[in-house]
Design an enzyme around this catalytic site. Sequence first.
Site, PDB file in Angstrom:
ATOM      1  N   GLU A   1       0.881  -1.154   0.000  1.00 25.38           N
ATOM      2  CA  GLU A   1       0.000   0.000   0.000  1.00 25.38           C
ATOM      3  C   GLU A   1       0.925   1.212   0.000  1.00 25.38           C
ATOM      4  O   GLU A   1       1.171   1.829   1.034  1.00 25.38           O
ATOM      5  CB  GLU A   1      -0.927  -0.038   1.221  1.00 25.38           C
TER       6      GLU A   1
ATOM      7  N   GLU B   1       4.566  11.010  -0.435  1.00 21.24           N
ATOM      8  CA  GLU B   1       5.416  10.175   0.425  1.00 21.24           C
ATOM      9  C   GLU B   1       6.446   9.365  -0.364  1.00 21.24           C
ATOM     10  O   GLU B   1       7.316   8.731   0.221  1.00 21.24           O
ATOM     11  CB  GLU B   1       4.597   9.249   1.338  1.00 21.24           C
TER      12      GLU B   1
END
Length: 437
Positions: A146, A155
Amino acid sequence: MKAVVPKGGAGERAEGDANGVMVPSADARDPAYFHYYAQFVHQQNMLQDTVRTSAYHSAILVNGPNMFRDKLVMDIGAGSGILSYFAVQAGAKKVYAVEASAMSQKISKMVERSDKANGWLKDKLEVVAAKIEDVDLPKVDTLISEPIGVLLVHERMIESYLVARDKFLNPGGNMIPSSGSIYLAPFTDANLWTQTMAKVRFWQQTSFYGVDFTPLAQEARDEVFGQPVVGTFDSRILLAPAVSHFVDFETITMAELQDIVIPFSWNIPFTGILHGIAGWFDINLGGMILNTGPYADRTHWQQVRFLLKAVNAYQTVKGWMRLTVNMSRSYDIVAELVTGEDALLSDPMSQSAATRTPQADDRATPAGFGKRRGEWGLHEQTYMYGSELDYTKPEFMAMYTPENAPIPAVSDIDAAWVGAGLEGLLPTNQMETGEGK
C-alpha cells in the site's frame, strides 16, 4: 523467525537516475517518516479505513488461487502487517514482510505468538526489519503493498515499490496494486477560497497592536495559497469532467515517476469562477478498482484541492500540471492554465516553468485571454472538511447559465449536469471491476 541483515547503511541511496540526472533524495526525512508509521494510532487510522482495508482483503482473497496460493509473496512497507496476514490467509507458501519502522517488531510479536493466537501464521511469515533498498532476498511471485499517498504519489513510497519490482519480482510475476490513475478537475468553491483568503487578511493589518504587517502580506499569501487543501468535498463543485493520468506500476521507470506532466483541457458549461484544481486517484487491486474520488465512499486519503487566483469559467480552460520529486518525501507541483482555444501555454519541461520560485508575470497570450500559474508543495498540506453549504442548485455555487443559453427546466443540479453533459461527475459505486491484473 529468521533475522535478515541489511546490506549497507541508512542513507546510501543513489541520487542520480539512469541518465545521470540528480534527483532529490528523501533519506533525510526517513527518521521522522518511520517514527510516524511506528505509532499504533496511525496504523489504526489506516486499518479502520474500511474502504481501503476491505478492498485489499477482497482483492487478495479473490486473486488467491492465481496470485497467492503456494506462491512466494513480498509485502513492501508492511506497516501493521495486515496485507501479509491476508496473503497467508489466501494460501501463500511464504510471505516476506518488509518494514523499516519499529512496527516490524509488532509483526514479529504476532509471528512469535502464533502458537497461542493466529496459528495459521506459523512458519509462513518472515519479518524483514529494513528498507527494501537495503536487503538481499529471494525472488518472489507476487508483490503486495500500500505505497499510496495523497494524489497517489505523496510520500514517494511508490519508488520503493518499483525497487522491489526490479530486484525481486520473478518474470511474469504479479503486483497488487498493478496501476493507478491521477484525476484532475476544475472546481468552484467561494467558501473555501474566502476562508483561505481570511488567513491572508490577518497579515494585511496596518495596526496590530501598533504594528503594520503589510510588508509580509504578499509572502503570507504565497505561502497560504501554496498549501494543498486536503479534505472531502461535494462532487457538485466540479465544473467539468476530470482528466486522468495513468501510472502503470508494472512498466513505469523511476525517472518517469519522479517527473510527471499531466496536460488538461476542460470545456466548462457554466459561467462562474474557477477557484482551483481538484485531485484524487484510483488504484487497480488485482482487477478491482478502489476509487478515492469525491463521489465515492470516503477514505483516509480523502481528496486534495489546489487553490488559484480566480479564473473566469464558461470557456475552454487548458494547461498542464507538473509534479517533480523533492527532499520532503513528496512532490513540488507547478500548474499553468490559460483560457480560450487559441491561448498559448509555456513548455512544462522548461526550467522556468518547472521552478517553484516566483516568476515574472507571463501574459504572452492573445488579447482577451488570461493565464494563471499556481505553485504548491504537496507535503505542505492544510485541511478543510465539509461545510454546511447548499449544493442543490448551480447558482448556490456561483455557477450561472449564460444569458444566451436556455435555462434548464430542472429542479436540481444533478439533472442540470446531465443536461450539460457532466453526468460522469455524479456519484457512482465505490468499487468497480477493472481489466487485467
